[in-house]
Design an enzyme around this catalytic site. Structure first.
Site, PDB file in Angstrom:
ATOM      1  N   GLY A  11     -44.200  -8.120  -3.906  1.00 13.20           N
ATOM      2  CA  GLY A  11     -44.469  -6.737  -3.517  1.00 13.20           C
ATOM      3  C   GLY A  11     -44.476  -5.807  -4.720  1.00 13.20           C
ATOM      4  CG  ASP A  13     -40.123  -1.425  -4.965  1.00  9.58           C
ATOM      5  OD1 ASP A  13     -41.177  -0.813  -5.225  1.00  9.58           O
ATOM      6  OD2 ASP A  13     -39.214  -0.946  -4.265  1.00  9.58           O
ATOM      7  CG  LEU A  77     -36.337  -6.026  -4.593  1.00 10.81           C
ATOM      8  CD1 LEU A  77     -37.298  -5.773  -5.745  1.00 10.81           C
ATOM      9  CD2 LEU A  77     -35.318  -4.894  -4.502  1.00 10.81           C
ATOM     10  CB  ALA A  78     -37.992  -9.790   0.937  1.00 12.82           C
ATOM     11  CB  THR A 122     -35.104   3.091   2.781  1.00 14.96           C
ATOM     12  OG1 THR A 122     -36.031   4.134   3.089  1.00 14.96           O
ATOM     13  CG2 THR A 122     -34.579   2.545   4.090  1.00 14.96           C
ATOM     14  CD  GLU A 124     -38.674   6.629   6.717  1.00 11.83           C
ATOM     15  OE1 GLU A 124     -38.468   6.738   7.928  1.00 11.83           O
ATOM     16  OE2 GLU A 124     -39.513   7.305   6.091  1.00 11.83           O
ATOM     17  CE1 TYR A 145     -37.994  -0.299   6.226  1.00 10.60           C
ATOM     18  CE2 TYR A 145     -37.968   2.095   6.188  1.00 10.60           C
ATOM     19  CZ  TYR A 145     -37.914   0.887   5.528  1.00 10.60           C
ATOM     20  OH  TYR A 145     -37.761   0.869   4.158  1.00 10.60           O
ATOM     21  CE  LYS A 149     -35.143  -1.860   4.035  1.00  8.21           C
ATOM     22  NZ  LYS A 149     -34.837  -2.779   2.936  1.00  8.21           N
ATOM     23  CG  HIS A 174     -40.028   3.535  -4.699  1.00 10.32           C
ATOM     24  ND1 HIS A 174     -39.158   3.749  -3.647  1.00 10.32           N
ATOM     25  CD2 HIS A 174     -40.112   2.200  -4.834  1.00 10.32           C
ATOM     26  CE1 HIS A 174     -38.741   2.606  -3.177  1.00 10.32           C
ATOM     27  NE2 HIS A 174     -39.313   1.635  -3.874  1.00 10.32           N
ATOM     28  NE  ARG A 179     -45.351   2.934  -1.340  1.00 10.88           N
ATOM     29  CZ  ARG A 179     -44.274   2.622  -0.623  1.00 10.88           C
ATOM     30  NH1 ARG A 179     -43.949   1.351  -0.411  1.00 10.88           N
ATOM     31  NH2 ARG A 179     -43.500   3.564  -0.151  1.00 10.88           N
TER      32      ARG A 179
HETATM   33  P1  GDP Z   1     -42.693   6.478   4.916  1.00 16.01           P
HETATM   34  O1  GDP Z   1     -42.123   7.761   4.448  1.00 16.01           O
HETATM   35  O2  GDP Z   1     -41.906   5.277   4.482  1.00 16.01           O
HETATM   36  O3  GDP Z   1     -42.978   6.417   6.372  1.00 16.01           O
HETATM   37  O4  GDP Z   1     -44.091   6.314   4.105  1.00 16.01           O
HETATM   38  P2  GDP Z   1     -45.606   6.522   4.568  1.00 16.01           P
HETATM   39  O5  GDP Z   1     -46.410   6.561   3.305  1.00 16.01           O
HETATM   40  O6  GDP Z   1     -46.029   5.499   5.571  1.00 16.01           O
HETATM   41  O7  GDP Z   1     -45.641   7.939   5.277  1.00 16.01           O
HETATM   42  C1  GDP Z   1     -45.270   9.112   4.609  1.00 16.01           C
HETATM   43  C2  GDP Z   1     -45.577  10.324   5.481  1.00 16.01           C
HETATM   44  O8  GDP Z   1     -46.978  10.484   5.582  1.00 16.01           O
HETATM   45  C3  GDP Z   1     -45.053  10.202   6.914  1.00 16.01           C
HETATM   46  O9  GDP Z   1     -44.430  11.409   7.261  1.00 16.01           O
HETATM   47  C4  GDP Z   1     -46.317  10.017   7.750  1.00 16.01           C
HETATM   48  O10 GDP Z   1     -46.241  10.562   9.063  1.00 16.01           O
HETATM   49  C5  GDP Z   1     -47.311  10.807   6.920  1.00 16.01           C
HETATM   50  N1  GDP Z   1     -48.705  10.425   7.188  1.00 16.01           N
HETATM   51  C6  GDP Z   1     -49.711  11.265   7.553  1.00 16.01           C
HETATM   52  N2  GDP Z   1     -50.840  10.579   7.758  1.00 16.01           N
HETATM   53  C7  GDP Z   1     -50.561   9.271   7.523  1.00 16.01           C
HETATM   54  C8  GDP Z   1     -51.352   8.080   7.567  1.00 16.01           C
HETATM   55  O11 GDP Z   1     -52.530   8.095   7.889  1.00 16.01           O
HETATM   56  N3  GDP Z   1     -50.720   6.910   7.245  1.00 16.01           N
HETATM   57  C9  GDP Z   1     -49.402   6.881   6.871  1.00 16.01           C
HETATM   58  N4  GDP Z   1     -48.845   5.697   6.523  1.00 16.01           N
HETATM   59  N5  GDP Z   1     -48.630   7.978   6.854  1.00 16.01           N
HETATM   60  C10 GDP Z   1     -49.202   9.158   7.161  1.00 16.01           C
END
Ligand code: GDP
Length: 351
Positions: A11, A13, A77-78, A122, A124, A145, A149, A174, A179
């Site tokens: 991945g 990271d 990290l997996a 994380t 999250e 998720y 975590k 990150h 990514r």
């Molecule tokens: P996360 O913070 O680990 O969930 O990383 P993400 O990159 O998947 O999402 C970051 C933020 O972008 C979240 O608040 C999503 O709701 C927002 N977001 C808006 N549009 C999109 C989309 O089309 N795809 C993803 N993945 N996130 C989105």
């Protein structure tokens, strides 16, 4: 020579961490579920890594891999890292993210309790609390998720109390050119690169006002290593301390696209981006921002790449990659065409 075992080495990271540890003179072992040949960015260093088979859901495979690698440091990290997938597969997410760590910690305790363990925790886990989050901020996860975590993070604490050296790195978002394409940053930069090559499809996104503290993955793996070099283990929040909205990210991507001389054009955001309700989330976390004071003071860690540099790096890498792919497919077409013409060539010569 120190030995490190990295789960999730293929991945984003894992690959940056492998490079960092190799630079530091480590013998690096990588846990994989299938051949890592197809991972483009591991290719330059793959010959310097020992790969061992293992699946976080299968304790026996982990025990065998651990015995082979016999690591001084284990970096876990997996995992299943995509929030929407965790709603589709909550039990599997839990089994991989929390069960996987439980299996690893039991193996460490039984086989080699002096192994130092890094767990990828994380931001999250925090959910929707106000302000910058530190190690003291309570957890309120909003998705399977986040809960998986948090459970793993609690295991870090309980095994630490039993005497193992386990550190949880609470990393905020990150990113990098490596990514996963499902994450919002990479989804945007890849779409921008396609636009630069003439694709006029609109980009469908969800919540543009969600804010994240986006840093560069290459900086963050240095913090992971630093956490295992301290005298006593503890958890650290890692982030830049600044959050931006998804819309900010899109606007900067378009700016960076215009700044590339061979492109020098980009669509207005409203003509390009379309809100698609399919990408809106239940349990959305509106704003995530780190207070990484402890990492700065204890580990001497701070990020080197800022938000603009990160966006520039990602946009340029995706434009270059898509050009290369387009060039390659044109090359393939020419080669294919020359093959289809070839039967006629000898005939002509003979004549
Ligand atoms: P996360 O913070 O680990 O969930 O990383 P993400 O990159 O998947 O999402 C970051 C933020 O972008 C979240 O608040 C999503 O709701 C927002 N977001 C808006 N549009 C999109 C989309 O089309 N795809 C993803 N993945 N996130 C989105």
């Amino acid at each position: 020579m120190k030995r490190a075992l990295i789960t999730g080495i293929s991945g984003q990271d894992g690959s940056y961490l492998a490079e960092h540890l190799l630079d530091l003179g480590y013998e690096v072992w990588g846990l994989v579920r299938r051949s890592p040949d197809c991972i483009r960015w591991l290719a330059p260093v793959a010959h310097r890594i020992e790969f061992v088979y293992g699946d976080l859901r299968d304790a026996e495979s982990l025990a065998v891999a651990f015995q082979k690698a016999w690591p001084d440091e284990l970096y876990n990290l997996a995992g299943q890292v995509f929030v929407p997938t965790s709603w589709e597969h909550p039990a599997e997410t839990f089994d991989i993210n929390a069960g996987g760590l439980a299996r690893l910690l039991q193996i460490v305790e039984r086989q080699k309790p002096d192994t130092r363990v890094y767990q990828a925790s994380t931001s999250e886990m925090f959910g929707n609390t106000d302000g910058a989050r530190s190690e003291q901020t309570p957890f309120r996860p909003m998705s399977p998720y986040g809960v998986s975590k948090m459970a793993a993070h609690r295991l870090v604490e309980v095994y630490r109390n039993r005497g193992l050296f386990v550190a949880g790195g609470i990393l905020f978002n990150h990113e990098s050119p490596r990514r996963g394409p499902e994450m919002v940053t990479r989804k945007i930069t890849r779409a921008a690169a396609r636009w630069a090559l003439g694709d006029r499809t609109r980009l469908k996104l969800g919540n543009l006002s969600a804010r994240r503290d986006w840093g560069f993955a290459g900086d963050y793996v240095k913090a992971m290593h630093a956490m295992l070099q301290t005298e006593s283990p503890r958890d650290y929040v890692i982030g830049t301390g600044i959050s931006h909205s998804v819309e900010d990210f899109v606007r900067l991507v378009l700016e960076e696209l215009r700044a590339i001389p061979e492109v020098s054009d980009a669509p207005p955001i409203d003509d390009w981006v379309e809100i698609d309700p399919r990408f809106l989330r239940t349990g959305e976390i509106h704003d995530l921002r780190a207070d990484a004071t402890l990492a700065r003071t204890h580990l001497g860690w701070q990020p080197e790449v800022d938000f603009r540099q990160l966006v520039r790096m990602m946009v340029r890498a995706d434009v270059a990659a898509i050009r290369q792919t387009a060039g390659q497919s044109r090359h393939n077409e020419v080669v294919a065409a020359s093959f289809t013409r070839r039967p006629q060539a000898p005939a002509l010569q003979i004549a």
